[in-house]
Design an enzyme around this catalytic site. Structure first.
Site: not given
Ligand code: 26W
Length: 824
Positions: A363, A556-557, A562, A667, A671
């Protein structure tokens, strides 16, 4: 009903009332005379739950009996939001409940909003998992979700004096949607040492001994499908002191406190969701969470498989496990350990089963988000797993060397072990090596992982190991529940709600793009949704916004990639322009409301600074009499799933403006468009495919392309940096103290001016502002605008999570749906 004892569908409002009141008076032990909205919520939830549970039991029985291949979705995050409205939709009879609640003196909307969000996730990845569960059930796939039952979900955000303040999210005091399975427990081992010895047949075997045990307790959550009785299971594990570990000796001898402390230490494992999004921090407790959850889930999966008495080689024909990012990667060495140490398979046989079982979804390509765990930490916590990881690596590197004898550097580059000090385990490499398929979440992203982080692995395994499954969203929650009037309007034209099951049917709406009545209603609905959001904004911020203004939303976060900073700098630029305008010029201006929302990770100082700047700009702009309704700047606090359900239907424009190549998919872009808003975006993530589907006339794209980013960054570092002139005036305004003490924002400004502008804010600023000017112009022609919006909605069919799930099922899991049995 499934049997003669099962509750029937609510046949009348009275029947619903009878059952709800019964639950209020008995299950909740509340008198009807002091029944508040919370109690009414409880009674209603329990009345619907009774129906859900019948379908759930039957589905599980049916799946057990059919005994076909199942999908297991392992995710550390499930951002579910509220469940009652969804239960009403899927069980049916919401209208009956509405009538019944009204008879009892309540409005159904007020009751639904009593529920606390289940906020067991950070952002995109967690919400994607929730949409996938909805689609898996709605499409009748035999599927389980596995996660952690955090006592505290993502923190609640308060804005105090313009700053983010984090408040714990204790959400479990009343949760009617979970069922504690105190009889389903797994003992999970940590620490200890490895013993190597010869077994009776003279074979060398390893066993992991000593250390400490923590117990995993299952909590099950029913996941109903739409338009089907299929109700799948989400199993969340909670940690508890194992009975053998709880020191009764201490307790008896009067050392209550230290004995209770042990108990609490065990419960800490599942206590709190880590609030970092896209940032890896290497904390021991996080690794403990990951192993605890992987080990409990695998034990459960293996136990279920063993009941069928099939040979081990059939395991991958019965079980598909999807790894949601690298967070569950320890499941790979854990399954290998179970197969060789406990079940006595030889290494190669076991490893072939492991590889066939797992699929891995990536992701993110952000380097700071790629998980690495230090070798000494794994050695300490999971000594046997470290050995297995080394053996996996050895076999892999030997294989690579055989096939690439001349490429010495390659081995160091692809090794699971990074030769740093301390050595690190690269979890993404382990996930790639241990899976049969690796997928990205949008086309650009899936291409990028093949040319950047996993380039060498494409050479080693060939391109077919890598695939794309573009993300999607569930139209049940994100259209029907969030925007019931638009859903109803669409249904009235399409002859029913079939589009909620097959979103591609939306294309038929294009026939109505010139239909006067349809257009009028479409516009009225958008306006009503903006009024609803304006009301919320008034309630929580005290600021009145004009619902006729252009609503420009970025939720969003908060993260530098971003680029909320680009947005707020653009807002300041607009403010400065308005301040210079003559009354005539002002009259021609399109009034705007700039709306922001999102949480910053508690330790992410730069993101918190961005939140502060947005709030300070809002404070100044919103009070400026020269500006009036031409510009308002709003920060909506505590953005979460249930807020998103109000916000997404209320945009005219939403912003998806990440530096090209950094946002894997996104995503919320989907929406907003599905709810009749247009987007301003970069050529990044799913924006590109949205453009392809809806047509480039119906989206506002700007900015540099992913392929140009490296060169620009390089140029910045070697002295070729030219700050955009308009951005310079924005910075001058900030430096002048216009938005409060300038020192507070200096890091934000200096990151661009002095430290290389890593996210290319300056490079994209001119085209960003120009595009916003085009939006102002376009919005003046409301007829053309609504044509764009309707056309875009009609072409969004591709972005249903149902389509994603079918793609995963066919390309990665090789599983078939299981039709529910007819009632009886
Ligand atoms: C280890 C720390 C950590 C925590 C969360 C690393 C990475 C994450 C996630 C992978 C971050 C995340 O939410 N990524 C998002 O995933 C969505 C679903 O596929 C995508 O639509 C977003 O672009 C992506 O940032």
């Amino acid at each position: 009903a499934w049997n003669k004892y099962a509750p029937k569908p609510f046949e009348s409002a009275e029947e619903f009332e009878r059952e709800t009141v019964k639950h209020i008076e008995t299950t909740l032990a509340r008198s009807l005379y002091n029944c508040d909205e919370l109690a009414a919520y409880g009674g209603t939830a329990l009345a619907f739950r009774d129906r859900l549970v019948i379908d759930w039991n039957k589905t599980q029985q049916n799946q057990t009996f059919a005994d076909q291949k199942r999908v297991y979705y392992l995710s550390l995050e499930f951002l579910m939001g509220r469940a009652l409205d969804n239960a009403m939709l899927n069980v049916g009879h919401k209208e009956t409940a509405k009538q019944g609640l009204s008879d009892l003196g309540f409005r159904v909307e007020d009751i639904i909003t009593q529920e606390h969000d289940a906020a067991l996730g950070n952002g995109g990845l967690g919400r994607l998992a929730a949409c996938f569960l909805d689609s898996l059930a709605s499409l009748n796939y035999p599927a389980w979700g596995y996660g952690l039952r955090y006592r505290y979900g993502i923190f609640k955000q308060e804005i105090i004096d313009g700053y983010q303040v984090e408040v714990p999210d204790y959400w479990l005091d009343f949760n009617p949607w979970e069922f504690a399975r105190h009889d389903i427990t797994v003992d999970i081992q940590f620490y200890g040492h490895v013993n190597k010895y010869q077994d009776d047949e003279g074979k060398m075997v390893c066993s992991w001994e000593g250390g400490e045990i923590v117990q995993a307790v299952a909590f099950d959550v029913p996941i109903p499908g739409y338009g089907t009785p299929t109700t799948n299971n989400l199993r969340l594990w909670a940690s508890k002191a194992a009975s053998g570990e709880f020191d009764f000796q201490k307790f008896n001898s009067g050392e209550y406190e230290s004995s209770v402390a042990d108990q609490q230490r065990a419960e800490t494992i599942s206590a709190v969701l880590y609030p970092n999004d896209n940032l890896e921090r290497g904390k021991e407790l996080r690794l403990k969470q990951q192993y605890f959850w992987c080990a409990a889930s695998l034990y459960d999966i293996v136990r279920r498989f063993k009941k069928s008495k099939r040979p081990w080689k059939d395991f991958p024909n019965q079980v598909a496990i999807q790894l949601n990012d690298t967070h569950p990667t320890l499941a790979i060495p854990e399954l290998q350990r179970i197969l060789i140490d406990q079940e006595g398979l030889d290494w190669d046989e076991a490893w072939s089963i492991v590889q066939k079982t797992f699929g891995y979804t990536n992701h993110t390509v952000l380097p700071e988000a790629l998980e690495k765990w230090s070798v000494p930490l794994i050695q300490h916590l999971l000594p046997r797993h470290l050995q297995i990881i080394y053996d996996i690596n050895l076999n892999f590197l030997q294989y690579v060397e055989r096939n690439n004898p001349k490429d010495r550097d390659l081995l160091g580059r692809v090794s699971i072990i990074e030769e740093s000090n301390p050595k690190m385990v690269r979890m993404a490499y382990l996930a790639v090596i241990g899976s049969h398929k690796v997928n990205g979440v949008a086309e650009l992203h899936s291409d990028l992982i093949k040319t950047t982080i996993f380039k060498d692995f494409v050479k080693i395994y060939g391109p077919d190991k890598f695939a794309n499954v573009t993300n999607g969203i569930t139209p049940r929650r994100w259209l029907h529940q969030a925007n019931p009037r638009l859903s109803e309007l669409i249904a009235s034209k399409l002859g029913g709600y079939g589009f909620l099951k097959d979103l591609t049917l939306l294309h038929k709406l294009e026939a109505y793009v010139d239909d006067k009545d349809f257009r009028k209603e479409f516009q009225e609905i958008k306006y009503a949704n903006k009024v609803r959001l304006a009301r919320h904004i008034k309630e929580v911020t005290g600021v009145s916004v004009n619902p006729s203004a252009l609503f420009d939303i970025q939720v969003k976060r908060i993260h530098e990639y971003k680029r909320q900073q680009l947005n707020i700098f653009g807002v300041i630029h607009r403010y400065l322009a308005i301040k210079k305008m003559s009354p005539e010029e002002k009259k021609k201006m399109t009034p705007r409301v700039s709306i922001f929302g999102g949480k910053a990770a508690p330790g992410y100082w730069m993101a918190k600074t961005v939140i502060h700047l947005i709030n300070e700009v809002g404070r100044v702009v919103n009070a400026d009499k020269d500006v009036g309704d031409l510009l308002k700047v709003i920060f909506v606090e505590d953005y979460n799933v249930s807020k998103a359900e109000i916000i997404c239907p209320a945009s005219d424009i939403s912003e998806h403006i990440s530096t090209a190549g950094t946002e894997a998919s996104g995503t919320s872009n989907m929406k907003f468009v599905l709810n009749g808003g247009l987007i301003i975006g970069t050529c990044d993530g799913a924006n590109i495919e949205i453009t392809r589907e809806i047509g480039e006339n119906n989206i506002f794209l700007f900015g540099n392309l992913a392929e140009d980013v490296d060169e620009l960054r390089h140029a910045h570092l070697y002295g070729n940096f030219q700050l955009d002139k308009e951005l310079e005036s924005v910075f001058d305004a900030i430096r002048s103290g216009m938005f409060g003490d300038a020192g507070q924002f200096s890091a934000l400004v200096n990151g661009i001016v002095e430290h290389g502008d890593y996210y290319l804010v300056s490079d994209d600023f001119a085209s960003y502002c120009k595009t916003h000017d085009m939006i102002d112009e376009a919005y003046k022609d409301q007829e053309e605008w609504v044509t764009k919006c309707i056309t875009a909605v009609a072409r969004m069919g591709f972005f249903s999570s149902d389509r994603c799930i079918d793609e995963y099922a066919e390309m990665i899991w090789n599983v078939e749906p299981l039709q529910p049995k007819a009632d009886g």
